[in-house]
Design a protein around this motif. Sequence first.
Motif, short mmCIF file in Angstrom:
data_model
loop_
_atom_site.label_atom_id
_atom_site.label_comp_id
_atom_site.label_asym_id
_atom_site.label_seq_id
_atom_site.Cartn_x
_atom_site.Cartn_y
_atom_site.Cartn_z
N THR A 35 -12.51 -7.14 -5.26
CA THR A 35 -12.97 -6.28 -4.27
C THR A 35 -11.65 -5.69 -3.35
O THR A 35 -11.49 -4.68 -3.32
CB THR A 35 -13.98 -6.73 -3.77
N VAL A 36 -11.07 -6.79 -2.91
CA VAL A 36 -10.11 -6.49 -1.87
C VAL A 36 -8.87 -5.79 -2.61
O VAL A 36 -8.44 -4.73 -2.04
CB VAL A 36 -9.58 -7.65 -1.28
N PHE B 89 -11.06 -13.59 2.94
CA PHE B 89 -11.38 -12.17 2.09
C PHE B 89 -11.97 -10.93 3.09
O PHE B 89 -11.79 -10.07 2.71
CB PHE B 89 -12.30 -12.47 0.97
N SER B 90 -12.94 -11.46 3.94
CA SER B 90 -13.53 -10.65 5.00
C SER B 90 -12.46 -9.94 5.71
O SER B 90 -12.33 -8.53 5.77
CB SER B 90 -14.32 -11.28 5.73
N TYR B 91 -11.43 -10.52 6.16
CA TYR B 91 -10.34 -10.23 7.06
C TYR B 91 -9.36 -9.28 6.51
O TYR B 91 -9.14 -8.24 6.62
CB TYR B 91 -9.44 -11.13 7.38
N LEU B 92 -9.03 -9.54 4.99
CA LEU B 92 -8.19 -8.67 4.13
C LEU B 92 -9.06 -7.22 3.82
O LEU B 92 -8.33 -6.34 3.75
CB LEU B 92 -8.20 -9.48 2.84
N GLY B 93 -10.24 -7.15 3.72
CA GLY B 93 -11.01 -6.16 3.49
C GLY B 93 -10.91 -5.27 4.62
O GLY B 93 -10.51 -3.99 4.58
N TYR B 94 -10.56 -5.87 5.95
CA TYR B 94 -10.67 -5.10 7.10
C TYR B 94 -9.20 -4.53 7.23
O TYR B 94 -9.21 -3.53 7.42
CB TYR B 94 -10.65 -6.10 8.29
N LEU C 162 -1.81 -4.70 15.72
CA LEU C 162 -0.34 -5.06 15.36
C LEU C 162 -0.29 -5.13 13.77
O LEU C 162 1.08 -4.88 13.32
CB LEU C 162 -0.05 -6.61 15.79
N ALA C 163 -1.08 -5.25 13.18
CA ALA C 163 -1.24 -5.05 11.85
C ALA C 163 -0.67 -3.58 11.32
O ALA C 163 0.05 -3.38 10.61
CB ALA C 163 -2.47 -5.34 11.13
N ARG C 164 -1.51 -2.71 12.08
CA ARG C 164 -0.85 -1.41 11.68
C ARG C 164 0.29 -1.10 12.37
O ARG C 164 1.30 -0.24 11.56
CB ARG C 164 -1.88 -0.35 12.61
#
Length: 330
Positions: A121-122, A85-90, A51-53
Amino acid sequence: MPGALDKLTAGGFSVGVELPLDNDWSPAGEAARRASGRLPGEPDMARHGELARLADRLGFRALWVRDVPLYDPQFGDAAQVFETFSYLGYLAGVTGRILLGTAAVVLPLREPLLTLKSAATVNRLSNGRLLLGVASGDRPVEYPVFGRDFARRGETFREHVALLRDAGASRLPEGVRMLPRPEQPLPLLVAGLAQQAPAWAGEHMDGWLAYPGTPEDHARRSAMWRGAAGAKPYISFIHLDLLADPDAPIRRHRFGAAVGRNGLIEELRAMRAAGAAHIALHFRRSQRPVGEAMEEIAAHVLPHFHVEAVAAQAPACIAETVTHEMRVVA
């Protein structure tokens, strides 16, 4: 080169989505939650990447994630479950152009240099798509768990903002640097007022993430924000239940409304007239599948608001074609 905040407000107004992209607050979603054994307020994240895509492909301007470190049953809301932040990297890795916003990182709970490194980083991994929304937090149970002082959170917030602004220079020994270094200053957006006076927020922050409300609410709030911050953007959210009947009249509920797509167009126009530069749609109340609602909005609603930005950024011959096609779709 335009920064993330410039891209968010290109064309004068834009529409995004708030994660999680689930409808677990609807009657059918609540039944599915119970059947799966998830906690109250814990969304189903099985299709989150897909859904993000889809949001990226459909042309929504930004994806917004929240920062909820701990599940507190008194609040009954786990946000999008994953660490911010982990999720934003994904999300940076599975999307290509949609902006990535935090709404908002609770600064006083975090070690500020690590917040800076995570955000930088993100931003680098996403090619400059990060919008860093920040807050002082409102869940008292979290502060003693993290060894933080809830009563002092406003002062701590100001200290952390200063460190983010100077890229850590005020804390680092001589010759020591934090990498990666942002190519441009990270845009800082304040959620609520974070225990600050409006004048301080207007001076030190780049935009305001305002709580959901009616157009009348936003007209009052944005006037206050303009008085404190000038032309810096005012941003908010709608908890949306998009009804199948395109002409269904608006029925307001807490933080949003149930409405057909034509009423949604009028509501967004009213939000824009009230001073909002961006509105993100939150689908947890949606009675329809979230992907279906997003596709209808992309086909029939976004062209009323995003066509100017597309035309402004494209070469003249392409812009004319895109504008014509979007009007036909609308």
